[in-house]
Design a protein around this motif. Structure first.
Motif, PDB file in Angstrom:
ATOM      1  N   LEU A  23      25.440   2.338  15.453  1.00  0.00           N
ATOM      2  CA  LEU A  23      24.284   2.132  14.580  1.00  0.00           C
ATOM      3  C   LEU A  23      23.224   1.242  15.206  1.00  0.00           C
ATOM      4  O   LEU A  23      22.041   1.372  14.904  1.00  0.00           O
ATOM      5  CB  LEU A  23      24.731   1.519  13.247  1.00  0.00           C
ATOM      6  CG  LEU A  23      25.687   2.355  12.404  1.00  0.00           C
ATOM      7  CD1 LEU A  23      26.097   1.584  11.151  1.00  0.00           C
ATOM      8  CD2 LEU A  23      25.051   3.681  12.017  1.00  0.00           C
ATOM      9  N   GLY A  24      23.646   0.314  16.068  1.00  0.00           N
ATOM     10  CA  GLY A  24      22.693  -0.633  16.629  1.00  0.00           C
ATOM     11  C   GLY A  24      22.099  -0.226  17.953  1.00  0.00           C
ATOM     12  O   GLY A  24      21.293  -0.964  18.515  1.00  0.00           O
ATOM     13  N   GLU A  25      22.460   0.948  18.454  1.00  0.00           N
ATOM     14  CA  GLU A  25      22.059   1.313  19.819  1.00  0.00           C
ATOM     15  C   GLU A  25      20.553   1.412  20.006  1.00  0.00           C
ATOM     16  O   GLU A  25      20.036   1.055  21.051  1.00  0.00           O
ATOM     17  CB  GLU A  25      22.721   2.634  20.213  1.00  0.00           C
ATOM     18  CG  GLU A  25      24.229   2.500  20.424  1.00  0.00           C
ATOM     19  CD  GLU A  25      24.901   3.826  20.737  1.00  0.00           C
ATOM     20  OE1 GLU A  25      24.224   4.877  20.654  1.00  0.00           O
ATOM     21  OE2 GLU A  25      26.107   3.806  21.060  1.00  0.00           O
ATOM     22  N   ASN A  26      19.849   1.878  18.972  1.00  0.00           N
ATOM     23  CA  ASN A  26      18.400   2.076  19.131  1.00  0.00           C
ATOM     24  C   ASN A  26      17.571   1.101  18.309  1.00  0.00           C
ATOM     25  O   ASN A  26      16.373   1.279  18.165  1.00  0.00           O
ATOM     26  CB  ASN A  26      18.037   3.520  18.725  1.00  0.00           C
ATOM     27  CG  ASN A  26      18.754   4.546  19.571  1.00  0.00           C
ATOM     28  OD1 ASN A  26      18.822   4.424  20.787  1.00  0.00           O
ATOM     29  ND2 ASN A  26      19.302   5.564  18.922  1.00  0.00           N
ATOM     30  N   ASN A  27      18.220   0.077  17.765  1.00  0.00           N
ATOM     31  CA  ASN A  27      17.506  -0.836  16.868  1.00  0.00           C
ATOM     32  C   ASN A  27      17.730  -2.299  17.226  1.00  0.00           C
ATOM     33  O   ASN A  27      17.735  -3.155  16.359  1.00  0.00           O
ATOM     34  CB  ASN A  27      17.954  -0.597  15.422  1.00  0.00           C
ATOM     35  CG  ASN A  27      17.671   0.815  14.968  1.00  0.00           C
ATOM     36  OD1 ASN A  27      16.525   1.200  14.844  1.00  0.00           O
ATOM     37  ND2 ASN A  27      18.716   1.587  14.741  1.00  0.00           N
ATOM     38  N   ASN A  28      17.928  -2.569  18.481  1.00  0.00           N
ATOM     39  CA  ASN A  28      18.280  -3.931  18.885  1.00  0.00           C
ATOM     40  C   ASN A  28      17.036  -4.752  19.182  1.00  0.00           C
ATOM     41  O   ASN A  28      16.366  -4.539  20.189  1.00  0.00           O
ATOM     42  CB  ASN A  28      19.188  -3.870  20.120  1.00  0.00           C
ATOM     43  CG  ASN A  28      19.647  -5.250  20.556  1.00  0.00           C
ATOM     44  OD1 ASN A  28      19.392  -6.230  19.872  1.00  0.00           O
ATOM     45  ND2 ASN A  28      20.306  -5.310  21.687  1.00  0.00           N
ATOM     46  N   VAL A  52      30.222  -9.054  19.527  1.00  0.00           N
ATOM     47  CA  VAL A  52      28.899  -9.385  18.997  1.00  0.00           C
ATOM     48  C   VAL A  52      27.993  -8.159  19.023  1.00  0.00           C
ATOM     49  O   VAL A  52      27.307  -7.842  18.046  1.00  0.00           O
ATOM     50  CB  VAL A  52      28.260 -10.542  19.791  1.00  0.00           C
ATOM     51  CG1 VAL A  52      26.820 -10.786  19.335  1.00  0.00           C
ATOM     52  CG2 VAL A  52      29.081 -11.817  19.632  1.00  0.00           C
ATOM     53  N   THR A  53      28.026  -7.434  20.137  1.00  0.00           N
ATOM     54  CA  THR A  53      27.141  -6.279  20.318  1.00  0.00           C
ATOM     55  C   THR A  53      27.520  -5.118  19.401  1.00  0.00           C
ATOM     56  O   THR A  53      26.658  -4.491  18.782  1.00  0.00           O
ATOM     57  CB  THR A  53      27.168  -5.810  21.783  1.00  0.00           C
ATOM     58  OG1 THR A  53      26.799  -6.908  22.636  1.00  0.00           O
ATOM     59  CG2 THR A  53      26.212  -4.657  22.010  1.00  0.00           C
ATOM     60  N   GLU A  54      28.821  -4.830  19.316  1.00  0.00           N
ATOM     61  CA  GLU A  54      29.258  -3.649  18.577  1.00  0.00           C
ATOM     62  C   GLU A  54      29.359  -3.871  17.073  1.00  0.00           C
ATOM     63  O   GLU A  54      29.181  -2.926  16.293  1.00  0.00           O
ATOM     64  CB  GLU A  54      30.618  -3.177  19.111  1.00  0.00           C
ATOM     65  CG  GLU A  54      30.561  -2.647  20.530  1.00  0.00           C
ATOM     66  CD  GLU A  54      31.882  -2.031  20.979  1.00  0.00           C
ATOM     67  OE1 GLU A  54      32.878  -2.123  20.227  1.00  0.00           O
ATOM     68  OE2 GLU A  54      31.913  -1.458  22.075  1.00  0.00           O
ATOM     69  N   ILE A  55      29.651  -5.097  16.656  1.00  0.00           N
ATOM     70  CA  ILE A  55      29.866  -5.364  15.230  1.00  0.00           C
ATOM     71  C   ILE A  55      28.713  -6.138  14.602  1.00  0.00           C
ATOM     72  O   ILE A  55      28.133  -5.718  13.590  1.00  0.00           O
ATOM     73  CB  ILE A  55      31.188  -6.134  15.005  1.00  0.00           C
ATOM     74  CG1 ILE A  55      32.383  -5.326  15.537  1.00  0.00           C
ATOM     75  CG2 ILE A  55      31.356  -6.460  13.526  1.00  0.00           C
ATOM     76  CD1 ILE A  55      32.579  -3.968  14.890  1.00  0.00           C
ATOM     77  N   ILE A 108      27.774 -16.640  13.919  1.00  0.00           N
ATOM     78  CA  ILE A 108      27.229 -15.502  14.663  1.00  0.00           C
ATOM     79  C   ILE A 108      26.021 -14.925  13.936  1.00  0.00           C
ATOM     80  O   ILE A 108      24.972 -14.659  14.550  1.00  0.00           O
ATOM     81  CB  ILE A 108      28.299 -14.398  14.850  1.00  0.00           C
ATOM     82  CG1 ILE A 108      29.479 -14.906  15.671  1.00  0.00           C
ATOM     83  CG2 ILE A 108      27.685 -13.171  15.548  1.00  0.00           C
ATOM     84  CD1 ILE A 108      30.677 -13.968  15.628  1.00  0.00           C
ATOM     85  N   ILE A 109      26.157 -14.722  12.636  1.00  0.00           N
ATOM     86  CA  ILE A 109      25.056 -14.168  11.856  1.00  0.00           C
ATOM     87  C   ILE A 109      23.849 -15.099  11.895  1.00  0.00           C
ATOM     88  O   ILE A 109      22.703 -14.663  12.057  1.00  0.00           O
ATOM     89  CB  ILE A 109      25.510 -13.896  10.410  1.00  0.00           C
ATOM     90  CG1 ILE A 109      26.532 -12.750  10.389  1.00  0.00           C
ATOM     91  CG2 ILE A 109      24.321 -13.559   9.509  1.00  0.00           C
ATOM     92  CD1 ILE A 109      27.161 -12.503   9.032  1.00  0.00           C
ATOM     93  N   GLN A 110      24.102 -16.392  11.770  1.00  0.00           N
ATOM     94  CA  GLN A 110      23.010 -17.366  11.846  1.00  0.00           C
ATOM     95  C   GLN A 110      22.276 -17.256  13.185  1.00  0.00           C
ATOM     96  O   GLN A 110      21.039 -17.225  13.234  1.00  0.00           O
ATOM     97  CB  GLN A 110      23.537 -18.788  11.661  1.00  0.00           C
ATOM     98  CG  GLN A 110      22.440 -19.854  11.711  1.00  0.00           C
ATOM     99  CD  GLN A 110      22.997 -21.272  11.669  1.00  0.00           C
ATOM    100  OE1 GLN A 110      24.112 -21.525  12.116  1.00  0.00           O
ATOM    101  NE2 GLN A 110      22.222 -22.194  11.125  1.00  0.00           N
ATOM    102  N   TYR A 111      23.034 -17.190  14.263  1.00  0.00           N
ATOM    103  CA  TYR A 111      22.412 -17.107  15.585  1.00  0.00           C
ATOM    104  C   TYR A 111      21.582 -15.836  15.717  1.00  0.00           C
ATOM    105  O   TYR A 111      20.431 -15.873  16.172  1.00  0.00           O
ATOM    106  CB  TYR A 111      23.480 -17.155  16.683  1.00  0.00           C
ATOM    107  CG  TYR A 111      22.889 -16.924  18.053  1.00  0.00           C
ATOM    108  CD1 TYR A 111      22.278 -17.973  18.747  1.00  0.00           C
ATOM    109  CD2 TYR A 111      22.895 -15.662  18.640  1.00  0.00           C
ATOM    110  CE1 TYR A 111      21.705 -17.764  19.988  1.00  0.00           C
ATOM    111  CE2 TYR A 111      22.322 -15.442  19.882  1.00  0.00           C
ATOM    112  CZ  TYR A 111      21.725 -16.494  20.552  1.00  0.00           C
ATOM    113  OH  TYR A 111      21.133 -16.275  21.774  1.00  0.00           O
TER     114      TYR A 111
END
Length: 317
Positions: A23-28, A52-55, A108-111
């Motif tokens: 889901l995050g591949e094109n929206n980073n 971090v990247t995948e989740i 992690i979410i905060q960062y």
């Protein structure tokens, strides 16, 4: 496309790890160049850049959708009513058992939110600060129920959240010391004009058990998005015992530590005490108070071996 045929009558859409990671591949839009994984992970966790990247990148991209929609609703509502009300922070609640990794998820979410292009001001508040001081817990006979809903000053917590949601510029929260195992009476967390506030704690999705006459709502009524961190009970128990042993060799050796008495235990004695604390306190709290609130969450992260997220469930809109 994600297949929802098996979830037709579930309030959640379920993603496995592989489905979610795409889901995050094109929206980073977040940079991970300067991320310090060691500062984000818990004492017995080994956080990876892959996790971090995948989740968490897709997760915070979803958070951003909710955040921007909330900002847009605020603007259009002001236009509709002809008002100029102050902005109120977007509040994220994170719940789950002791030792399941709530604090790591929150950090992690905060960062990642702080890395958004508009650089929002993100604050993290642990509800530990709203526990009654040990002196009051002892007088109420609640020291063995520390972390249970009745051990929190819910009136103070509700007041804090109400001030945040009223748009008050500066809000203060009490601070808890895990070293001293108590509230620090001379210290406060000062929050100034936050865009996002993450509220993390074991019982943030629970109904209040005390002060029912004063409070008619749930803590989670103040949340714009709620997350529950889930795992098999056997995994959580293992993580709790691992953490206890690591703390026994580190923080517990500090002369100011409330738990210094555990520092010189043998391995066998430490295991017995950790098992007793888990079974008599933390497991009871999990079964009676925390786990029943899981399906009140908007998003459920399920963890497996090594704190790795294996499944994500999102409440249908």
């Amino acid at each position: 496309m994600h297949n929802t045929s098996n979830q037709k009558y579930s309030p959640y859409i379920s993603f496995n790890r592989t489905q979610w990671s795409t889901l995050g591949e094109n929206n980073n839009d977040a940079s991970l160049n300067d991320i310090n994984l060691g500062s984000l992970q818990g004492i017995n966790e080994r956080l990876s850049l892959k996790e971090v990247t995948e989740i968490y990148l897709p997760l915070t991209q979803l958070v951003r959708l909710h955040y921007l929609n909330k900002k847009d609703l605020h603007r259009t509502s002001n236009n509709f009513f002809g008002l100029k009300t102050n902005k109120v922070p977007f509040i994220i609640g994170i719940a789950g058992s002791v030792a399941v990794g709530k604090s790591t998820t929150a950090r992690i979410i905060q960062y990642l939110i702080s890395q958004w292009v508009d650089k929002p001001n993100v604050e993290l508040v642990a509800t530990d600060g709203f526990l009654y001081p040990n002196e009051q817990l002892e007088s109420k006979g609640l020291m063995t129920k520390k972390g249970f809903p009745e051990s929190y000053d819910v009136v103070k917590l509700f007041s804090f959240l109400s001030e945040l949601k009223s748009g008050k510029t500066e809000v203060k929260a009490p601070v808890y010391s895990h070293l001293k195992y108590n509230i620090l009476p001379d210290k406060e967390q000062v929050i100034n004009s936050p865009d996002v506030v993450i509220v993390e704690g074991v019982n943030v999705l629970s109904p209040p058990k005390q002060a029912k006459k004063q409070i008619k709502t749930f803590i989670s009524d103040f949340f714009d998005l709620s997350i529950y961190i889930d795992a098999n009970e056997s995994d959580i128990e293992k993580w709790y015992i691992e953490r206890f042993n690591l703390l026994r060799r580190t923080a517990f050796t500090n002369s100011e530590s409330y738990f210094q008495k555990y520092a010189n235990l043998s391995e066998e004695e430490a295991l017995q005490i950790a098992n007793r604390i888990w079974n008599e306190i933390n497991r009871v709290n999990l079964i009676e108070n925390i786990l029943p609130t899981k399906n009140r969450a908007d998003l459920i992260l399920t963890k497996g071996e090594g704190h790795s997220v294996t499944e994500i469930n999102i409440r249908k809109l």
